[in-house]
Design an enzyme around this catalytic site. Sequence first.
Site, short mmCIF file in Angstrom:
data_model
loop_
_atom_site.label_atom_id
_atom_site.label_comp_id
_atom_site.label_asym_id
_atom_site.label_seq_id
_atom_site.Cartn_x
_atom_site.Cartn_y
_atom_site.Cartn_z
N THR A 14 -15.16 -38.60 34.59
CA THR A 14 -14.60 -37.08 35.23
C THR A 14 -15.54 -36.15 35.46
OG1 THR A 14 -12.38 -37.82 34.16
CG2 THR A 14 -13.00 -35.54 34.43
N SER A 64 -14.98 -44.43 33.87
CA SER A 64 -15.05 -44.91 32.47
C SER A 64 -14.16 -46.16 31.80
CB SER A 64 -15.35 -44.11 31.49
OG SER A 64 -14.14 -43.45 31.25
N THR A 97 -14.84 -39.80 29.37
CA THR A 97 -14.31 -39.57 28.14
C THR A 97 -13.64 -40.68 27.71
OG1 THR A 97 -12.66 -38.12 28.66
CG2 THR A 97 -14.48 -37.17 28.18
N ASP A 98 -12.75 -41.63 28.62
CA ASP A 98 -11.93 -42.58 27.99
C ASP A 98 -12.53 -43.52 27.29
OD1 ASP A 98 -9.88 -41.41 29.45
OD2 ASP A 98 -10.08 -42.73 31.31
#
Length: 144
Positions: A14, A64, A97-98
């Site tokens: 992101t 990600s 971030t995932d």
Amino acid sequence: MSKQKIVVFGTGGTIAGKAASMSDNVGYKAGEVAIGELLANIPGMQAALQGHELVAQQVAQIDSKDMGFDVWRALAMGCRDAMADPDVRGIVITHGTDTMAYSASALSFMLQGLNIPVVFTGSQLPLRHPLSDGPSNLHEAFVV
């Protein structure tokens, strides 16, 4: 005497997302902005670098959720090369971030005897969103 360096590895996510409009925080596409463009949008970056030279390398440009062993291996090799350079004082990895925790965990097992900080950073909103936390997160990663 050589100039001290901070190495940045871009992987997408992101933080490197691009949307059709500045207000779109849902329909963006992750991993679209290259690391050079991402770094060009960090206010106060020179102050955060505290005189260190910035060395950037694009390792991947993916969402990600698509992160896996091939990228982890490329990151680990890049980190090992960077750590072998006595002028490198830190490594920053931009990441979605995932799966950031999984990548940090994988690298902690792949890299033994870390002698410099390796900082992962990402964001919840794409780069061009007016409330994006990416630029400030990158700024803080450089400060660390």
